[in-house]
Design a protein around this motif. Structure first.
Motif, PDB file in Angstrom:
ATOM      1  N   GLY A 153      45.733  63.991  47.885  1.00 41.28           N
ATOM      2  CA  GLY A 153      44.881  64.586  46.851  1.00 41.28           C
ATOM      3  C   GLY A 153      43.883  63.590  46.297  1.00 41.28           C
ATOM      4  N   ALA A 154      42.641  64.016  46.194  1.00 34.58           N
ATOM      5  CA  ALA A 154      41.619  63.170  45.565  1.00 34.58           C
ATOM      6  C   ALA A 154      40.995  63.941  44.404  1.00 34.58           C
ATOM      7  N   ALA A 155      40.867  63.288  43.263  1.00 37.74           N
ATOM      8  CA  ALA A 155      40.309  63.940  42.073  1.00 37.74           C
ATOM      9  C   ALA A 155      38.786  63.966  42.163  1.00 37.74           C
ATOM     10  N   TRP A 156      38.304  64.810  43.048  1.00 42.16           N
ATOM     11  CA  TRP A 156      36.857  64.990  43.234  1.00 42.16           C
ATOM     12  C   TRP A 156      36.486  66.421  42.908  1.00 42.16           C
TER      13      TRP A 156
ATOM     14  N   CYS B 130      45.047  68.122  52.914  1.00 42.69           N
ATOM     15  CA  CYS B 130      44.197  67.426  51.950  1.00 42.69           C
ATOM     16  C   CYS B 130      43.839  68.373  50.816  1.00 42.69           C
ATOM     17  N   THR B 131      43.644  67.825  49.638  1.00 45.09           N
ATOM     18  CA  THR B 131      43.083  68.593  48.537  1.00 45.09           C
ATOM     19  C   THR B 131      42.024  67.702  47.896  1.00 45.09           C
ATOM     20  N   LEU B 132      40.769  68.036  48.180  1.00 49.05           N
ATOM     21  CA  LEU B 132      39.656  67.133  47.856  1.00 49.05           C
ATOM     22  C   LEU B 132      38.577  67.828  47.041  1.00 49.05           C
ATOM     23  N   GLY B 133      38.873  69.034  46.555  1.00 45.43           N
ATOM     24  CA  GLY B 133      37.854  69.801  45.845  1.00 45.43           C
ATOM     25  C   GLY B 133      37.077  70.690  46.804  1.00 45.43           C
ATOM     26  N   MET B 134      35.882  71.079  46.364  1.00 45.78           N
ATOM     27  CA  MET B 134      35.098  72.004  47.202  1.00 45.78           C
ATOM     28  C   MET B 134      34.608  71.299  48.458  1.00 45.78           C
ATOM     29  N   LEU B 135      34.471  72.045  49.521  1.00 41.51           N
ATOM     30  CA  LEU B 135      33.914  71.442  50.735  1.00 41.51           C
ATOM     31  C   LEU B 135      33.130  72.475  51.535  1.00 41.51           C
TER      32      LEU B 135
ATOM     33  N   ASP C  50      38.618  68.314  63.063  1.00 41.30           N
ATOM     34  CA  ASP C  50      38.510  67.458  64.256  1.00 41.30           C
ATOM     35  C   ASP C  50      39.358  66.200  64.128  1.00 41.30           C
ATOM     36  N   ALA C  51      39.500  65.734  62.889  1.00 36.81           N
ATOM     37  CA  ALA C  51      40.308  64.522  62.663  1.00 36.81           C
ATOM     38  C   ALA C  51      41.807  64.838  62.737  1.00 36.81           C
ATOM     39  N   GLY C  52      42.140  66.142  62.763  1.00 41.11           N
ATOM     40  CA  GLY C  52      43.555  66.522  62.884  1.00 41.11           C
ATOM     41  C   GLY C  52      44.139  67.122  61.619  1.00 41.11           C
ATOM     42  N   LEU C  53      43.264  67.552  60.689  1.00 41.40           N
ATOM     43  CA  LEU C  53      43.795  68.156  59.457  1.00 41.40           C
ATOM     44  C   LEU C  53      44.515  69.462  59.782  1.00 41.40           C
ATOM     45  N   TYR C  54      45.688  69.623  59.214  1.00 43.54           N
ATOM     46  CA  TYR C  54      46.498  70.824  59.474  1.00 43.54           C
ATOM     47  C   TYR C  54      46.280  71.876  58.388  1.00 43.54           C
ATOM     48  N   ALA C  55      46.176  71.408  57.131  1.00 45.36           N
ATOM     49  CA  ALA C  55      46.057  72.366  56.023  1.00 45.36           C
ATOM     50  C   ALA C  55      45.091  71.853  54.964  1.00 45.36           C
ATOM     51  N   TYR C  56      44.441  72.785  54.293  1.00 42.92           N
ATOM     52  CA  TYR C  56      43.610  72.407  53.150  1.00 42.92           C
ATOM     53  C   TYR C  56      44.140  73.129  51.924  1.00 42.92           C
ATOM     54  N   ASN C  57      44.401  72.368  50.876  1.00 38.87           N
ATOM     55  CA  ASN C  57      44.889  72.979  49.647  1.00 38.87           C
ATOM     56  C   ASN C  57      43.736  73.219  48.684  1.00 38.87           C
TER      57      ASN C  57
END
Ligand code: SF4
Length: 329
Positions: free
Chosen positions: A100-103, A131-136, A146-153
């Motif tokens: 998690g990143a507070a972005w 990952c949970t990184l805010g809006m994207l 592509d980097a292998g992320l499985y889930a986005y929260n």
């Protein structure tokens, strides 16, 4: 396997939510056994890769820069540190690592490149990476995939109607757009919310209703109980009772039958008996580790002791996705 119902309306969900508690738990357990392996609980670890200083104003969050809270603000962690944390989590029985990143949102800069590197490393260890990184944007979601992320929260937090009471710096559509971007990039979706923020039962239902409309429904649905933090607008909020939590989890299990329902923040305040009821009600995922981003969480050892007493086993990585694929074939 029987197809899960997806055409819920709010009245029907409210009826489920108001079912006498033990009957509700029984019904939820029946659904649970239809779509999931009983006694198996997925264990995720959550690490805060960038802490505090967030420009958003989520009323529950100690990481918002505008509130005066007692957290250690920290710039983005190094890839090496994340790898070490992932190794520790894996050794402790976690099959998923959530970073998690507070972005407010992801920016295309060196920090994002570093996150991509973290995803590559942890994916290479055979763990599900979330990952949970805010809006994207969709483009950024693709890079993560592509980097292998499985889930986005990306949590909906509450109903669309109550959202403005909790957050003013973005709106519900922003949330749904990001979820859509992750989905389009082929990343699984983790989205749920928080109870005990002063919302009504209708708001809880409204959130589950929106989640039920997502097609496909989110693979993972965290249900958090608010942990009020001093310095945030919700510091004096009356929190949800264990009975409300059980009711919410059971309703989520029935309305979102294939999703992993994640018993998330607020576990430290629950007894083992309370958590056992949540598992009976269909929760089949927990966060492990002594911190949940910035709030305390039960220690690994305590959780393993609970697993032993309740006869639960940690689920292996990627199993849920394989199960869904079998059901959908
Ligand atoms: S919940 Fe996330 S977006 Fe909201 S203030 Fe906290 S870190 Fe920022």
């Amino acid at each position: 396997m029987e197809e899960a119902r997806t055409n819920w309306n709010k009245e029907d969900i409210l009826e489920v939510y108001n079912t006498p508690l033990l009957e509700l738990v029984y019904k939820a357990q029946q659904i649970h056994r239809k779509y999931h392996t009983p006694n198996e609980v997925q264990v995720s670890s959550l690490i805060s890769i960038k802490t505090g200083g967030c420009p958003e104003d989520c009323a529950y969050c100690p990481q918002a820069a505008r509130y005066h809270t007692d957290i250690d603000v920290h710039k983005l962690m190094e890839v090496k540190e994340v790898k070490e944390a992932a190794e520790k989590a894996k050794a402790g029985g976690s099959s998923r690592l959530c970073m998690g990143a507070a972005w407010r949102e992801v920016r295309d800069n060196r920090d994002f490149d570093k996150v991509l590197e973290m995803v590559r490393e942890v994916n290479g260890m055979g763990m599900e990476v979330c990952c949970t990184l805010g809006m994207l944007t969709e483009e950024q979601a693709k890079k993560l995939a592509d980097a292998g992320l499985y889930a986005y929260n990306h949590n909906l937090d509450t109903s669309e109607e109550y959202y403005g009471e909790i957050i003013s710096t973005r709106n519900y559509d922003d949330r749904l757009n990001t979820i859509n971007h992750a989905r389009k990039a082929g990343v699984t979706v983790c989205s749920g919310g928080i109870i005990g923020m002063g919302e009504s039962a209708e708001d809880r239902i409204g959130m589950l209703y929106t989640l039920s409309l997502l097609n496909p429904q989110p693979e993972s649905v965290p249900i958090n109980a608010l942990v009020p933090v001093e310095g945030t607008p919700l510091e004096d909020q009356q929190t949800a009772s264990i009975w409300e939590m059980v009711r919410m989890i059971a309703t989520a299990r029935i309305v979102l039958p294939k999703s992993m329902v994640r018993l998330s923040a607020g576990r430290l305040q629950m007894s083992m008996e309370g958590q056992a009821l949540c598992f009976m009600a269909g929760a089949n995922s927990i966060f492990a580790g002594d911190r949940l981003l910035t709030t305390p969480n039960p220690e690994f050892n305590e959780d393993m002791e609970m697993f032993k007493i309740l006869g639960l086993t940690p689920q292996e990585a990627f199993k849920h996705k394989k199960q869904i694929e079998v059901v959908e074939e």
